[in-house]
Design a protein around this motif. Structure first.
Motif, PDB file in Angstrom:
ATOM      1  N   GLU A 420      66.137  13.358 -12.622  1.00  0.00           N
ATOM      2  CA  GLU A 420      67.069  12.247 -12.474  1.00  0.00           C
ATOM      3  C   GLU A 420      67.023  11.378 -13.728  1.00  0.00           C
ATOM      4  N   PRO A 421      68.087  10.602 -14.013  1.00  0.00           N
ATOM      5  CA  PRO A 421      68.109   9.734 -15.198  1.00  0.00           C
ATOM      6  C   PRO A 421      67.278   8.470 -14.983  1.00  0.00           C
ATOM      7  N   LEU A 422      65.969   8.643 -14.937  1.00  0.00           N
ATOM      8  CA  LEU A 422      65.061   7.540 -14.626  1.00  0.00           C
ATOM      9  C   LEU A 422      63.841   7.567 -15.525  1.00  0.00           C
ATOM     10  N   VAL A 423      63.310   6.380 -15.815  1.00  0.00           N
ATOM     11  CA  VAL A 423      61.949   6.238 -16.325  1.00  0.00           C
ATOM     12  C   VAL A 423      61.108   5.719 -15.170  1.00  0.00           C
ATOM     13  N   ARG A 424      60.013   6.424 -14.881  1.00  0.00           N
ATOM     14  CA  ARG A 424      59.149   6.058 -13.758  1.00  0.00           C
ATOM     15  C   ARG A 424      57.900   5.352 -14.283  1.00  0.00           C
ATOM     16  N   VAL A 425      57.618   4.185 -13.710  1.00  0.00           N
ATOM     17  CA  VAL A 425      56.414   3.429 -14.057  1.00  0.00           C
ATOM     18  C   VAL A 425      55.482   3.460 -12.854  1.00  0.00           C
ATOM     19  N   MET A 426      54.353   4.130 -12.998  1.00  0.00           N
ATOM     20  CA  MET A 426      53.388   4.260 -11.896  1.00  0.00           C
ATOM     21  C   MET A 426      52.063   3.622 -12.310  1.00  0.00           C
ATOM     22  N   ILE A 427      51.542   2.756 -11.444  1.00  0.00           N
ATOM     23  CA  ILE A 427      50.242   2.125 -11.691  1.00  0.00           C
ATOM     24  C   ILE A 427      49.392   2.221 -10.432  1.00  0.00           C
ATOM     25  N   GLU A 428      48.116   2.560 -10.617  1.00  0.00           N
ATOM     26  CA  GLU A 428      47.141   2.571  -9.535  1.00  0.00           C
ATOM     27  C   GLU A 428      46.031   1.577  -9.851  1.00  0.00           C
ATOM     28  N   GLY A 429      45.464   1.023  -8.802  1.00  0.00           N
ATOM     29  CA  GLY A 429      44.349   0.094  -8.982  1.00  0.00           C
ATOM     30  C   GLY A 429      43.856  -0.402  -7.645  1.00  0.00           C
ATOM     31  N   LYS A 430      42.829  -1.205  -7.656  1.00  0.00           N
ATOM     32  CA  LYS A 430      42.227  -1.680  -6.417  1.00  0.00           C
ATOM     33  C   LYS A 430      43.032  -2.789  -5.753  1.00  0.00           C
ATOM     34  N   GLU A 431      43.713  -3.624  -6.558  1.00  0.00           N
ATOM     35  CA  GLU A 431      44.424  -4.776  -6.007  1.00  0.00           C
ATOM     36  C   GLU A 431      45.929  -4.565  -6.132  1.00  0.00           C
ATOM     37  N   GLU A 432      46.591  -4.424  -4.988  1.00  0.00           N
ATOM     38  CA  GLU A 432      48.014  -4.094  -4.983  1.00  0.00           C
ATOM     39  C   GLU A 432      48.869  -5.167  -5.637  1.00  0.00           C
ATOM     40  N   ALA A 433      48.523  -6.429  -5.427  1.00  0.00           N
ATOM     41  CA  ALA A 433      49.318  -7.508  -6.004  1.00  0.00           C
ATOM     42  C   ALA A 433      49.286  -7.448  -7.532  1.00  0.00           C
ATOM     43  N   VAL A 434      48.121  -7.134  -8.069  1.00  0.00           N
ATOM     44  CA  VAL A 434      47.961  -7.077  -9.528  1.00  0.00           C
ATOM     45  C   VAL A 434      48.761  -5.917 -10.113  1.00  0.00           C
ATOM     46  N   ILE A 435      48.616  -4.732  -9.517  1.00  0.00           N
ATOM     47  CA  ILE A 435      49.305  -3.576 -10.087  1.00  0.00           C
ATOM     48  C   ILE A 435      50.822  -3.681  -9.896  1.00  0.00           C
ATOM     49  N   THR A 436      51.263  -4.353  -8.825  1.00  0.00           N
ATOM     50  CA  THR A 436      52.695  -4.579  -8.632  1.00  0.00           C
ATOM     51  C   THR A 436      53.243  -5.470  -9.742  1.00  0.00           C
ATOM     52  N   GLU A 437      52.499  -6.508 -10.082  1.00  0.00           N
ATOM     53  CA  GLU A 437      52.911  -7.404 -11.164  1.00  0.00           C
ATOM     54  C   GLU A 437      53.002  -6.648 -12.487  1.00  0.00           C
ATOM     55  N   TYR A 438      51.988  -5.838 -12.769  1.00  0.00           N
ATOM     56  CA  TYR A 438      51.967  -5.087 -14.027  1.00  0.00           C
ATOM     57  C   TYR A 438      53.129  -4.085 -14.080  1.00  0.00           C
ATOM     58  N   ALA A 439      53.358  -3.383 -12.979  1.00  0.00           N
ATOM     59  CA  ALA A 439      54.422  -2.367 -12.946  1.00  0.00           C
ATOM     60  C   ALA A 439      55.798  -2.993 -13.138  1.00  0.00           C
ATOM     61  N   ASN A 440      56.037  -4.100 -12.455  1.00  0.00           N
ATOM     62  CA  ASN A 440      57.328  -4.776 -12.597  1.00  0.00           C
ATOM     63  C   ASN A 440      57.533  -5.312 -14.010  1.00  0.00           C
ATOM     64  N   SER A 441      56.457  -5.768 -14.625  1.00  0.00           N
ATOM     65  CA  SER A 441      56.555  -6.277 -16.004  1.00  0.00           C
ATOM     66  C   SER A 441      56.929  -5.167 -16.976  1.00  0.00           C
ATOM     67  N   ILE A 442      56.270  -4.023 -16.832  1.00  0.00           N
ATOM     68  CA  ILE A 442      56.580  -2.887 -17.718  1.00  0.00           C
ATOM     69  C   ILE A 442      57.988  -2.377 -17.458  1.00  0.00           C
ATOM     70  N   ALA A 443      58.370  -2.272 -16.179  1.00  0.00           N
ATOM     71  CA  ALA A 443      59.707  -1.795 -15.837  1.00  0.00           C
ATOM     72  C   ALA A 443      60.789  -2.721 -16.395  1.00  0.00           C
ATOM     73  N   ALA A 444      60.554  -4.024 -16.282  1.00  0.00           N
ATOM     74  CA  ALA A 444      61.528  -4.992 -16.816  1.00  0.00           C
ATOM     75  C   ALA A 444      61.655  -4.852 -18.335  1.00  0.00           C
ATOM     76  N   LEU A 445      60.532  -4.586 -18.975  1.00  0.00           N
ATOM     77  CA  LEU A 445      60.538  -4.416 -20.418  1.00  0.00           C
ATOM     78  C   LEU A 445      61.313  -3.153 -20.823  1.00  0.00           C
ATOM     79  N   VAL A 446      61.085  -2.063 -20.092  1.00  0.00           N
ATOM     80  CA  VAL A 446      61.833  -0.814 -20.354  1.00  0.00           C
ATOM     81  C   VAL A 446      63.322  -1.045 -20.167  1.00  0.00           C
ATOM     82  N   GLU A 447      63.697  -1.741 -19.081  1.00  0.00           N
ATOM     83  CA  GLU A 447      65.095  -1.994 -18.804  1.00  0.00           C
ATOM     84  C   GLU A 447      65.728  -2.871 -19.888  1.00  0.00           C
ATOM     85  N   ARG A 448      65.001  -3.888 -20.329  1.00  0.00           N
ATOM     86  CA  ARG A 448      65.532  -4.807 -21.331  1.00  0.00           C
ATOM     87  C   ARG A 448      65.672  -4.154 -22.702  1.00  0.00           C
ATOM     88  N   MET A 449      64.687  -3.324 -23.064  1.00  0.00           N
ATOM     89  CA  MET A 449      64.686  -2.719 -24.391  1.00  0.00           C
ATOM     90  C   MET A 449      65.716  -1.588 -24.495  1.00  0.00           C
TER      91      MET A 449
END
Length: 449
Positions: A420-449
């Motif tokens: 599919e025409p997608l870039v997938r950002v996958m993050i794993e870690g112990k704290e879901e809130a933290v990895i969600t923040e990191y994933a959304n930040s990277i995804a937003a950066l990919v979308e913006r760039m």
């Protein structure tokens, strides 16, 4: 469509992207490449899933195949693994499956199998692709005429032959197990009930009424909520969800909790190791497998081999080094002792067989592995941006920074989808809130760039 063949065949929006003309060309080129030097009139079998565009693409493929002097044998609606199995049983020179797997109805795809029933390696697909895109005039030189044109035949035995094959891999009765099956309104609708009832299970059916437009629509292995609810409401011991072409399977335990592909691989690997049937004590997985799987494997003495994403690459590693189980988190699981590709219904049968032999509930079996929280964010891209995200320093620097913050308790994987025409950002870690923040930040950066 960009490159003609992705990680799972040629795929795109049916008719406008994966066009009738392109399907005809694939039929011609596949027949010429896969059946060359066979010494007889080539025979190619064709299966399809239930989506509405399947008939059109089937006709176009047949036109291409027969125009170069090969015969086309139509299997009708069957699972992808049925094509992989039947191509050898029917002594065909190649097999074709018309399906876009887990994608929604507007998509369709064309998957090719060798005469041995395996998905084609990159070099053979490249040869077919080059014939279509670079030297189409060579196909025209090989057109047949008169008595040499190919014929189309209909095979009425395909579904029953496949059902018998899956049942033959099970050596225990499923009596006493109540299973809910979600067929995604796809290929498994024609055979799943007969397989599991034939093995002795009590079966509750859902999403087994395909109408050409409802394949994968809020159901199947990509939408597990309905199955979770159905399992609990019907008092089932387990639920199994397939995707549109039934080469994937995910499960649900008696409490409605998800058992994904990683957990199924862990359950199977541990059982097979205990039975002495796990070759090389190894399970092949992809880079997308959960960290919890690797911790399970270390604890249980299971060796892991890791490949890039795509069940074809899992299979290549299995064949290369003599392993007999491998798969993906998405539910593509290859049981190489019995199948040449991912087989959702065989995977489900294997799970119920382990339940029957061990006497354990699905939830007990699933407790063998603890999943790390995992966040996946998809970013849509246009065709002209493919292959470019990892050349942008702002993106790669951000990935490095967040990776350092996670340390040894997590990981980041950013990749382009092969289907599919997608870039997938996958993050794993112990704290879901933290990895969600990191994933959304990277995804937003990919979308913006």
């Amino acid at each position: 469509m960009g490159r003609l063949f992705g990680t799972d065949g040629a795929r795109g929006v049916a008719i406008t992207e994966l066009t009738v003309e392109r399907a005809t060309q694939i039929g011609k080129a596949a027949a010429l490449v896969l059946a060359k030097d066979c010494g007889h009139r080539p025979k190619i079998i064709i299966g399809k899933d239930t989506r509405i565009s399947g008939d059109i693409l089937e006709a176009a493929l047949c036109a291409g195949i027969c125009s170069v002097g090969a015969d086309a044998v139509l299997l009708g609606v069957v699972p992808t693994p049925a094509v992989a199995m039947l191509v050898k049983k029917y002594n065909a020179d190649a097999g074709v499956m018309i399906s876009a797997s887990h994608n929604s109805v507007e998509f369709n795809g064309i998957k090719l199998f060798s005469g041995e029933g395996f998905k084609l390696p990159d070099d053979v697909e490249n040869e077919i692709e080059a014939l279509i895109l670079d030297t189409p005039e060579e196909m025209e030189k090989n057109l047949s005429e008169g008595v040499n044109v190919g014929r189309m035949k209909v095979c009425g035995d395909a579904v029953n032959d496949y059902i018998a094959h899956v049942k033959s891999t099970v050596d225990v009765d499923f009596k006493g197990i109540k299973v809910c099956l979600d067929c995604a309104n796809g290929s498994s609708s024609v055979c799943a009930q007969k397989i599991f009832e034939g093995l002795g299970a009590e079966v509750v059916m859902t999403n087994d009424k395909p109408d050409g437009t409802n394949i994968n629509e809020k159901c199947g292995s990509t939408h597990m909520e309905g199955l979770k609810k159905a399992v609990v409401e019907n008092g089932c011991d387990v639920g199994l969800a397939f995707d549109g072409d039934a080469d994937r399977c995910l499960a649900v335990d008696e409490n409605g909790e998800l058992i994904d592909g990683d957990k199924l691989l862990a359950i199977f690997s541990k059982f097979m190791k205990g039975e002495g049937t796990l070759k090389n004590d190894c399970c092949v997985v992809t880079v997308m497998s959960n960290l919890g799987f690797f911790k399970f494997a270390e604890k249980e003495g299971v060796v892991t081999a890791t490949t890039k994403v795509g069940d074809r690459y899992v299979l290549e590693e299995m064949q290369k080094n003599g392993h007999n189980i491998g798969g993906e988190q998405s539910g593509h699981i290859i049981l190489l002792d019995h199948a040449n590709t991912g087989d959702g219904e065989m995977t489900g049968a294997m799970f119920l067989q382990i339940m029957a032999k061990t006497g354990k509930k699905a939830s007990e079996l699933a407790s063998v592995m603890e999943c790390y929280p995992q966040v996946l964010v998809n970013v849509k891209i246009t065709a002209d941006k493919k292959g470019k995200w990892d050349t942008v320093p702002e993106i790669t620097d951000a990935i490095k920074m967040y990776g350092e913050k996670l340390g040894g308790d997590g990981r980041i994987l950013v990749r382009e989808s092969g289907t599919e025409p997608l870039v997938r950002v996958m993050i794993e870690g112990k704290e879901e809130a933290v990895i969600t923040e990191y994933a959304n930040s990277i995804a937003a950066l990919v979308e913006r760039m």
